[in-house]
Motif scaffolding. Structure first.
Motif, PDB file in Angstrom:
ATOM      1  N   ILE A 229     121.832  31.939  20.917  1.00 15.70           N
ATOM      2  CA  ILE A 229     120.596  31.721  19.903  1.00 15.70           C
ATOM      3  C   ILE A 229     119.545  31.915  20.509  1.00 15.70           C
ATOM      4  N   LEU A 230     119.301  31.113  21.607  1.00 20.61           N
ATOM      5  CA  LEU A 230     118.255  31.039  22.427  1.00 20.61           C
ATOM      6  C   LEU A 230     117.976  32.436  22.993  1.00 20.61           C
ATOM      7  N   TRP A 231     119.175  33.240  23.540  1.00 19.56           N
ATOM      8  CA  TRP A 231     118.859  34.363  24.256  1.00 19.56           C
ATOM      9  C   TRP A 231     118.175  35.473  23.239  1.00 19.56           C
ATOM     10  N   ARG A 232     118.570  35.295  21.975  1.00 25.50           N
ATOM     11  CA  ARG A 232     118.283  36.241  20.986  1.00 25.50           C
ATOM     12  C   ARG A 232     116.816  35.908  20.850  1.00 25.50           C
ATOM     13  N   LEU A 233     116.319  34.773  20.957  1.00 25.81           N
ATOM     14  CA  LEU A 233     114.836  34.498  20.476  1.00 25.81           C
ATOM     15  C   LEU A 233     113.990  34.435  21.713  1.00 25.81           C
ATOM     16  N   LYS A 234     114.284  34.903  22.852  1.00 25.51           N
ATOM     17  CA  LYS A 234     113.701  34.842  24.161  1.00 25.51           C
ATOM     18  C   LYS A 234     112.578  35.733  23.949  1.00 25.51           C
ATOM     19  N   ASN A 235     112.675  36.890  23.226  1.00 23.28           N
ATOM     20  CA  ASN A 235     111.410  37.842  23.253  1.00 23.28           C
ATOM     21  C   ASN A 235     111.006  38.219  21.884  1.00 23.28           C
ATOM     22  N   ARG A 236     111.631  37.466  20.792  1.00 22.04           N
ATOM     23  CA  ARG A 236     111.152  37.697  19.402  1.00 22.04           C
ATOM     24  C   ARG A 236     111.136  36.778  18.560  1.00 22.04           C
ATOM     25  N   VAL A 237     110.871  36.861  17.440  1.00 17.46           N
ATOM     26  CA  VAL A 237     110.771  35.918  16.030  1.00 17.46           C
ATOM     27  C   VAL A 237     111.472  36.509  15.320  1.00 17.46           C
ATOM     28  N   MET A 238     112.757  35.565  14.758  1.00 21.53           N
ATOM     29  CA  MET A 238     113.890  36.117  14.013  1.00 21.53           C
ATOM     30  C   MET A 238     114.063  35.236  12.651  1.00 21.53           C
ATOM     31  N   ARG A 239     114.296  35.836  11.700  1.00 19.60           N
ATOM     32  CA  ARG A 239     114.782  35.301  10.349  1.00 19.60           C
ATOM     33  C   ARG A 239     115.931  34.641  10.433  1.00 19.60           C
ATOM     34  N   PHE A 240     116.567  33.874   9.715  1.00 16.11           N
ATOM     35  CA  PHE A 240     118.163  33.349   9.484  1.00 16.11           C
ATOM     36  C   PHE A 240     119.035  34.527   9.406  1.00 16.11           C
ATOM     37  N   GLY A 241     118.849  35.331   8.445  1.00 19.92           N
ATOM     38  CA  GLY A 241     119.658  36.654   8.241  1.00 19.92           C
ATOM     39  C   GLY A 241     119.764  37.596   9.374  1.00 19.92           C
ATOM     40  N   GLU A 242     118.475  37.771  10.183  1.00 21.71           N
ATOM     41  CA  GLU A 242     118.576  38.471  11.297  1.00 21.71           C
ATOM     42  C   GLU A 242     119.660  37.767  12.279  1.00 21.71           C
ATOM     43  N   LEU A 243     119.486  36.455  12.670  1.00 22.41           N
ATOM     44  CA  LEU A 243     120.475  35.661  13.671  1.00 22.41           C
ATOM     45  C   LEU A 243     122.011  35.938  13.242  1.00 22.41           C
TER      46      LEU A 243
ATOM     47  N   VAL B  66     108.143  27.578   8.137  1.00 19.30           N
ATOM     48  CA  VAL B  66     108.542  27.839   6.755  1.00 19.30           C
ATOM     49  C   VAL B  66     107.152  28.530   6.048  1.00 19.30           C
ATOM     50  N   TYR B  67     107.181  29.523   5.308  1.00 19.71           N
ATOM     51  CA  TYR B  67     106.215  30.343   4.678  1.00 19.71           C
ATOM     52  C   TYR B  67     106.531  30.088   3.175  1.00 19.71           C
ATOM     53  N   PRO B  68     105.376  29.310   2.387  1.00 15.57           N
ATOM     54  CA  PRO B  68     105.377  29.089   1.148  1.00 15.57           C
ATOM     55  C   PRO B  68     105.299  30.354   0.164  1.00 15.57           C
ATOM     56  N   VAL B  69     106.436  31.203   0.163  1.00 16.30           N
ATOM     57  CA  VAL B  69     106.581  32.355  -0.695  1.00 16.30           C
ATOM     58  C   VAL B  69     108.016  32.260  -1.464  1.00 16.30           C
ATOM     59  N   VAL B  70     108.184  33.218  -2.197  1.00 15.67           N
ATOM     60  CA  VAL B  70     109.202  33.111  -3.038  1.00 15.67           C
ATOM     61  C   VAL B  70     109.888  34.358  -3.079  1.00 15.67           C
ATOM     62  N   PRO B  71     110.917  34.764  -2.593  1.00 19.07           N
ATOM     63  CA  PRO B  71     111.767  33.806  -1.834  1.00 19.07           C
ATOM     64  C   PRO B  71     111.384  32.988  -0.743  1.00 19.07           C
ATOM     65  N   PRO B  72     111.855  31.651  -0.150  1.00 16.51           N
ATOM     66  CA  PRO B  72     111.232  31.238   1.051  1.00 16.51           C
ATOM     67  C   PRO B  72     111.485  32.284   2.322  1.00 16.51           C
ATOM     68  N   LYS B  73     110.804  32.100   3.053  1.00 16.89           N
ATOM     69  CA  LYS B  73     110.495  32.860   4.319  1.00 16.89           C
ATOM     70  C   LYS B  73     110.795  31.911   5.369  1.00 16.89           C
ATOM     71  N   VAL B  74     111.716  32.000   6.185  1.00 16.80           N
ATOM     72  CA  VAL B  74     111.725  31.032   7.404  1.00 16.80           C
ATOM     73  C   VAL B  74     111.958  31.781   8.596  1.00 16.80           C
ATOM     74  N   GLU B  75     111.244  31.636   9.599  1.00  7.95           N
ATOM     75  CA  GLU B  75     111.158  32.236  10.995  1.00  7.95           C
ATOM     76  C   GLU B  75     111.467  31.220  12.143  1.00  7.95           C
ATOM     77  N   TYR B  76     112.127  31.791  12.993  1.00  2.00           N
ATOM     78  CA  TYR B  76     112.475  30.836  14.394  1.00  2.00           C
ATOM     79  C   TYR B  76     111.978  31.414  15.170  1.00  2.00           C
ATOM     80  N   SER B  77     111.419  30.947  16.241  1.00  2.00           N
ATOM     81  CA  SER B  77     111.071  31.349  17.597  1.00  2.00           C
ATOM     82  C   SER B  77     111.180  30.244  18.598  1.00  2.00           C
TER      83      SER B  77
END
Length: 115
Positions: free
Chosen positions: A30-44, A73-84
């Motif tokens: 997980i950390l390796w994939r996030l090292k250079n970019r922001v990803m959403r749950f589905g992408e991970l 977490v972005y307050p939109v519908v549907p919820p948008k969550v990004e990990y960095s």
């Protein structure tokens, strides 16, 4: 080094302590994939083969609690969550890279093909 307590858990050495933070099957990938970019749950989930939704959620929560990743977490519908990755998480990348390279070297010596 003497044993020590952290969060009510007894540790016998610093390696055990570090591996409890980033070890296991999924935290380093997980950390390796996030090292250079922001990803959403589905992408991970798509990028990490064989991980279940439950396990990915659990590992992300642990990494966030330890300060290795940031969850936005972005307050939109549907919820948008990004990990960095956080600055603390970036300090783990050279260790992960060393372990990865060592694993590739061992695989080569054993005749195991790498991509």
């Amino acid at each position: 080094m003497p044993e020590f307590l952290y969060n009510n858990k007894l540790y016998y050495n610093p390696v055990e302590f570090a591996m409890d933070r980033i070890g296991g099957t999924w935290k380093m990938p997980i950390l390796w994939r996030l090292k250079n970019r922001v990803m959403r749950f589905g992408e991970l989930r798509k990028d990490i083969p064989h991980i279940t939704d439950k396990m990915l959620t659990s590992q992300l929560r642990q990494l966030e609690a330890e300060g290795f990743i940031h969850r936005e977490v972005y307050p939109v519908v549907p919820p948008k969550v990004e990990y960095s990755i956080t600055p603390k998480g970036k300090t783990a990348i050279p260790i992960i890279e060393t372990i990865r390279n060592y694993g590739l070297e061992l695989m080569k010596k054993e005749g195991i093909p790498t991509k």
